[in-house]
Structure formats: structure tokens, C-alpha cells
Design a protein around this motif. Structure first.
Motif, PDB file in Angstrom:
ATOM      1  N   MET A  34      -8.563  -9.881 -27.720  1.00  0.00           N
ATOM      2  CA  MET A  34     -10.031  -9.644 -27.023  1.00  0.00           C
ATOM      3  C   MET A  34     -10.474  -8.684 -27.524  1.00  0.00           C
ATOM      4  O   MET A  34      -9.950  -7.647 -27.682  1.00  0.00           O
ATOM      5  CB  MET A  34      -9.639  -9.641 -25.419  1.00  0.00           C
ATOM      6  N   LEU A  35     -11.891  -8.795 -27.563  1.00  0.00           N
ATOM      7  CA  LEU A  35     -12.645  -7.552 -27.808  1.00  0.00           C
ATOM      8  C   LEU A  35     -14.031  -7.567 -27.267  1.00  0.00           C
ATOM      9  O   LEU A  35     -14.594  -8.686 -26.904  1.00  0.00           O
ATOM     10  CB  LEU A  35     -12.692  -7.506 -29.577  1.00  0.00           C
ATOM     11  N   VAL A  36     -14.677  -6.377 -27.479  1.00  0.00           N
ATOM     12  CA  VAL A  36     -16.053  -6.221 -26.873  1.00  0.00           C
ATOM     13  C   VAL A  36     -16.935  -5.793 -28.213  1.00  0.00           C
ATOM     14  O   VAL A  36     -16.458  -5.008 -28.856  1.00  0.00           O
ATOM     15  CB  VAL A  36     -16.152  -5.358 -25.765  1.00  0.00           C
ATOM     16  N   LEU A  37     -18.091  -6.364 -28.486  1.00  0.00           N
ATOM     17  CA  LEU A  37     -18.866  -6.165 -29.491  1.00  0.00           C
ATOM     18  C   LEU A  37     -19.855  -4.840 -29.085  1.00  0.00           C
ATOM     19  O   LEU A  37     -20.500  -5.290 -28.007  1.00  0.00           O
ATOM     20  CB  LEU A  37     -19.624  -7.112 -30.092  1.00  0.00           C
ATOM     21  N   GLU A  38     -19.676  -3.779 -29.482  1.00  0.00           N
ATOM     22  CA  GLU A  38     -20.867  -2.591 -29.244  1.00  0.00           C
ATOM     23  C   GLU A  38     -21.306  -2.248 -30.565  1.00  0.00           C
ATOM     24  O   GLU A  38     -20.946  -1.824 -31.526  1.00  0.00           O
ATOM     25  CB  GLU A  38     -20.106  -1.376 -28.615  1.00  0.00           C
ATOM     26  N   GLY A  46      -9.475  -1.509 -24.066  1.00  0.00           N
ATOM     27  CA  GLY A  46      -9.173  -0.092 -23.582  1.00  0.00           C
ATOM     28  C   GLY A  46     -10.141   0.833 -23.923  1.00  0.00           C
ATOM     29  O   GLY A  46     -10.631   1.762 -23.030  1.00  0.00           O
ATOM     30  N   CYS A  47     -10.695   0.737 -25.060  1.00  0.00           N
ATOM     31  CA  CYS A  47     -11.732   1.527 -25.675  1.00  0.00           C
ATOM     32  C   CYS A  47     -13.305   1.307 -24.836  1.00  0.00           C
ATOM     33  O   CYS A  47     -14.103   2.064 -24.753  1.00  0.00           O
ATOM     34  CB  CYS A  47     -11.822   1.723 -27.265  1.00  0.00           C
ATOM     35  N   ALA A  48     -13.293   0.013 -24.445  1.00  0.00           N
ATOM     36  CA  ALA A  48     -14.711  -0.398 -23.906  1.00  0.00           C
ATOM     37  C   ALA A  48     -14.445  -0.161 -22.439  1.00  0.00           C
ATOM     38  O   ALA A  48     -15.171  -0.786 -21.622  1.00  0.00           O
ATOM     39  CB  ALA A  48     -14.792  -1.943 -24.157  1.00  0.00           C
ATOM     40  N   ASP A  49     -13.423   0.296 -21.824  1.00  0.00           N
ATOM     41  CA  ASP A  49     -13.224   0.823 -20.515  1.00  0.00           C
ATOM     42  C   ASP A  49     -13.171  -0.422 -19.630  1.00  0.00           C
ATOM     43  O   ASP A  49     -13.327  -0.543 -18.435  1.00  0.00           O
ATOM     44  CB  ASP A  49     -14.455   1.537 -19.800  1.00  0.00           C
ATOM     45  N   LEU A  50     -12.463  -1.691 -20.009  1.00  0.00           N
ATOM     46  CA  LEU A  50     -12.044  -2.740 -19.616  1.00  0.00           C
ATOM     47  C   LEU A  50     -10.549  -3.058 -19.454  1.00  0.00           C
ATOM     48  O   LEU A  50     -10.165  -4.119 -19.220  1.00  0.00           O
ATOM     49  CB  LEU A  50     -12.924  -4.213 -20.184  1.00  0.00           C
ATOM     50  N   GLY A  51      -9.696  -2.205 -19.898  1.00  0.00           N
ATOM     51  CA  GLY A  51      -8.262  -2.604 -20.121  1.00  0.00           C
ATOM     52  C   GLY A  51      -7.640  -2.615 -18.803  1.00  0.00           C
ATOM     53  O   GLY A  51      -6.590  -3.179 -18.876  1.00  0.00           O
ATOM     54  N   HIS A  52      -7.977  -2.091 -17.632  1.00  0.00           N
ATOM     55  CA  HIS A  52      -7.475  -2.150 -16.508  1.00  0.00           C
ATOM     56  C   HIS A  52      -7.708  -4.038 -15.705  1.00  0.00           C
ATOM     57  O   HIS A  52      -6.992  -4.216 -14.848  1.00  0.00           O
ATOM     58  CB  HIS A  52      -8.033  -1.216 -15.349  1.00  0.00           C
ATOM     59  N   GLU A  70     -15.085 -10.373  -5.661  1.00  0.00           N
ATOM     60  CA  GLU A  70     -14.388  -9.409  -5.160  1.00  0.00           C
ATOM     61  C   GLU A  70     -14.372  -8.370  -5.963  1.00  0.00           C
ATOM     62  O   GLU A  70     -13.928  -7.127  -5.506  1.00  0.00           O
ATOM     63  CB  GLU A  70     -13.127 -10.069  -4.860  1.00  0.00           C
ATOM     64  N   SER A  71     -14.623  -8.562  -7.039  1.00  0.00           N
ATOM     65  CA  SER A  71     -14.314  -7.470  -8.333  1.00  0.00           C
ATOM     66  C   SER A  71     -15.620  -6.851  -8.458  1.00  0.00           C
ATOM     67  O   SER A  71     -16.707  -7.245  -8.577  1.00  0.00           O
ATOM     68  CB  SER A  71     -13.985  -8.245  -9.543  1.00  0.00           C
ATOM     69  N   THR A  72     -15.442  -5.416  -8.534  1.00  0.00           N
ATOM     70  CA  THR A  72     -16.679  -4.493  -8.639  1.00  0.00           C
ATOM     71  C   THR A  72     -17.073  -4.861 -10.285  1.00  0.00           C
ATOM     72  O   THR A  72     -18.279  -4.753 -10.630  1.00  0.00           O
ATOM     73  CB  THR A  72     -16.371  -3.119  -8.252  1.00  0.00           C
ATOM     74  N   LEU A  73     -16.080  -4.802 -11.045  1.00  0.00           N
ATOM     75  CA  LEU A  73     -16.257  -4.898 -12.537  1.00  0.00           C
ATOM     76  C   LEU A  73     -15.602  -6.330 -13.074  1.00  0.00           C
ATOM     77  O   LEU A  73     -14.678  -6.530 -12.499  1.00  0.00           O
ATOM     78  CB  LEU A  73     -15.750  -3.739 -13.286  1.00  0.00           C
ATOM     79  N   SER A  74     -16.261  -7.078 -13.696  1.00  0.00           N
ATOM     80  CA  SER A  74     -15.662  -8.180 -14.254  1.00  0.00           C
ATOM     81  C   SER A  74     -16.474  -8.633 -15.505  1.00  0.00           C
ATOM     82  O   SER A  74     -17.632  -7.957 -16.012  1.00  0.00           O
ATOM     83  CB  SER A  74     -16.073  -9.432 -13.286  1.00  0.00           C
ATOM     84  N   ALA A  75     -15.874  -9.553 -16.441  1.00  0.00           N
ATOM     85  CA  ALA A  75     -16.327  -9.912 -17.607  1.00  0.00           C
ATOM     86  C   ALA A  75     -16.079 -11.477 -17.931  1.00  0.00           C
ATOM     87  O   ALA A  75     -15.111 -11.812 -17.571  1.00  0.00           O
ATOM     88  CB  ALA A  75     -15.737  -8.825 -18.442  1.00  0.00           C
ATOM     89  N   VAL A  76     -16.825 -11.900 -18.778  1.00  0.00           N
ATOM     90  CA  VAL A  76     -16.782 -13.321 -19.018  1.00  0.00           C
ATOM     91  C   VAL A  76     -16.221 -13.525 -20.491  1.00  0.00           C
ATOM     92  O   VAL A  76     -16.458 -12.771 -21.346  1.00  0.00           O
ATOM     93  CB  VAL A  76     -18.132 -14.035 -19.069  1.00  0.00           C
ATOM     94  N   VAL A  77     -15.148 -14.508 -20.666  1.00  0.00           N
ATOM     95  CA  VAL A  77     -14.408 -14.332 -21.850  1.00  0.00           C
ATOM     96  C   VAL A  77     -14.667 -15.662 -22.675  1.00  0.00           C
ATOM     97  O   VAL A  77     -14.727 -16.631 -21.813  1.00  0.00           O
ATOM     98  CB  VAL A  77     -12.952 -14.112 -21.667  1.00  0.00           C
ATOM     99  N   VAL A  78     -15.144 -15.548 -23.710  1.00  0.00           N
ATOM    100  CA  VAL A  78     -15.603 -16.629 -24.582  1.00  0.00           C
ATOM    101  C   VAL A  78     -14.771 -16.847 -25.879  1.00  0.00           C
ATOM    102  O   VAL A  78     -14.451 -15.596 -26.379  1.00  0.00           O
ATOM    103  CB  VAL A  78     -17.063 -16.697 -24.902  1.00  0.00           C
ATOM    104  N   ARG A  79     -14.792 -17.870 -26.583  1.00  0.00           N
ATOM    105  CA  ARG A  79     -14.438 -18.132 -28.014  1.00  0.00           C
ATOM    106  C   ARG A  79     -14.876 -19.261 -28.678  1.00  0.00           C
ATOM    107  O   ARG A  79     -15.608 -20.156 -28.086  1.00  0.00           O
ATOM    108  CB  ARG A  79     -12.678 -18.563 -27.916  1.00  0.00           C
TER     109      ARG A  79
END
Length: 253
Positions: A34-38, A46-52, A70-79
């Protein structure tokens, strides 16, 4: 037109499951699942501060919605789907504690749904008993000579929920005379005549019905007689000789 490799724009974090081997531009870790595009550059979670965050696959809409609530921080995963040339949602990343709380809420709902299903099943069973009793009473009204036990059997068979039989039709639920008579005729045909044996012997269905028509009418005439004895009916006569076999007989309800 060539498909775009750019993921869909949306508010919030978007995480991609890459199809190719990709490495984090910051820590060089990889290949990444999984990755985040910046700035169009791949970074690991981990480098995108989403590793937890933990991954929750798609499939349970209620659990996904509540986990994100319920989650303060969340992200949608796509492929990316090459065949459809589009990005497709695979699940979400949420905080583990939030997922635990969401699972608890869903379990509580599941127990409530289970109790509701039990109550509904009991209510439907009581309705079925009342309907079968009303159907049997209508059989006895139209055919006073029909034995009580037999009337109950006819009603129980015709009114099985989900069976598609005449008792579950709109006319049957309305206890129309035509529906009740049809149920009685069907019962007499199968129980009090050699109809089923004729079918098994290869007699075509319409021919078999023609052969047993007089026997059916004799039973109905006896049952319509208010002075008739409601005891057991005489055994059906000998099996008539079958006609030429024309193929497999149709199933008769």
C-alpha cells in the motif's frame, strides 16, 4: 482512449494498492503493498503517518461506516482494475481501537436482529396456525362430509408459507371458494385415486386426470353430503391399464 493511471480525487486520505513494484521515496522500503502519493511520489504508510492504521476489507457496509465514524483518522484504499480501466475501492484503513468499538456496535445490532427474527418467526407461525384453521373450517363448510382430520391435512398442505400452493395465492389467502375447492380436489386426486401411480406408469397427465375424474367427483359428492359418514373412505379401485408411454410425466401439484 487510454485509461488514466491517476487515482480518483476525493477529500481525505487515499491509499493505493499498486499493481507494479513500487518503493517509498523517503525510506526506500518496498515493494509496497500500500502506498500514498505525495507530489506524485510514492510513500509507504509509515512515512505518510498512516502506519498505525489497520486494514478493513470491503464487504460489510455497516462495519465500514461505523469504523470510520469511530476513527479520528482513516483512509480509503483503492486498486486499479485494468479490465474496467478504473480505480475500485478495496476497503478502508482505520484505527484499531475504532474498529474494535465498531465491531462491538455491530454485534449488538446482530443480537437485536436475531431477537427480531425470532419474534417475527413466532408471529408468522401464529398467523400460519390461524390461517390453516380458517382454511380447514372453510373446507368443512363447503364439504361437511370431509373428515375433520383430513380437512386439517388439506389446509396444512395448501397453506405452507413459501410453497406457491393454492393456499398461499391471493385467492387462497382470501379463502375464496374456488381456491378452497382446488385444494380439496388436488388432495383427493393424489390421496384417494390411483392418479400418482398412473403418472409413474407413464400415463400422460391429462389422460391420467381423465381416468380418475369420476373417482374424484364421487369423493367430492360424498363430502358435500351433510349426512355423509366422515369415517375413512373406501380404498381406490384397481389400477387401470396404462396407455402408450409418451415420455416423462409432468410433476403435478
Amino acid at each position: 482512449m487510454a485509461p488514466s493511471a491517476r487515482p480518483p480525487e476525493r477529500r481525505g486520505f487515499l491509499v493505493i494498492q499498486p499493481l507494479k513494484r513500487r518503493y517509498c521515496v523517503a525510506c526506500r522500503r518496498g515493494p509496497l503493498s500500500m502506498l500514498v502519493l505525495e507530489d506524485a511520489a510514492p510513500r509507504c504508510l509509515g512515512c505518510a503517518d498512516l502506519g498505525h492504521l489497520v486494514f478493513l476489507p470491503r464487504g460489510d457496509t455497516a462495519l465500514t461506516r461505523r469504523s470510520r465514524e469511530e476513527s479520528t483518522l482513516s483512509a480509503v484504499v483503492v486498486r486499479f482494475n485494468r479490465r474496467r480501466a478504473r480505480y475500485e475501492r478495496q476497503g478502508v484503513l482505520v484505527e484499531e481501537a475504532a474498529l474494535t468499538r465498531a465491531e462491538g456496535r455491530c454485534l449488538a445490532d446482530a443480537e437485536a436482529r436475531r431477537r427480531r427474527r425470532v419474534r417475527d418467526a413466532r408471529r408468522r407461525a401464529a398467523q400460519d396456525v390461524r390461517f390453516a384453521a380458517a382454511f380447514a373450517a372453510e373446507v368443512r363448510r363447503l364439504f361437511p362430509g370431509c373428515p375433520v382430520e383430513r380437512a386439517g391435512e388439506i389446509a396444512a398442505h395448501a397453506s405452507v408459507r413459501g410453497s406457491g400452493r393454492v393456499g398461499r395465492s391471493a385467492a387462497g389467502r382470501a379463502l375464496s371458494e374456488g381456491a378452497v375447492v382446488s385444494a380439496v380436489v388436488a388432495s383427493v386426486r393424489h390421496v384417494d385415486t390411483p392418479y400418482d401411480r398412473l403418472l409413474m406408469a407413464g400415463v400422460p397427465r391429462q389422460e391420467a386426470r381423465r381416468r380418475i375424474a369420476a373417482g374424484v367427483e364421487a369423493v367430492l359428492r360424498q363430502w358435500r353430503d351433510r349426512t355423509a359418514d366422515s369415517g375413512p373412505l373406501p380404498a381406490p379401485g384397481p389400477l387401470p391399464a396404462p396407455g402408450p408411454r409418451t415420455g416423462v410425466a409432468a410433476v403435478d401439484q
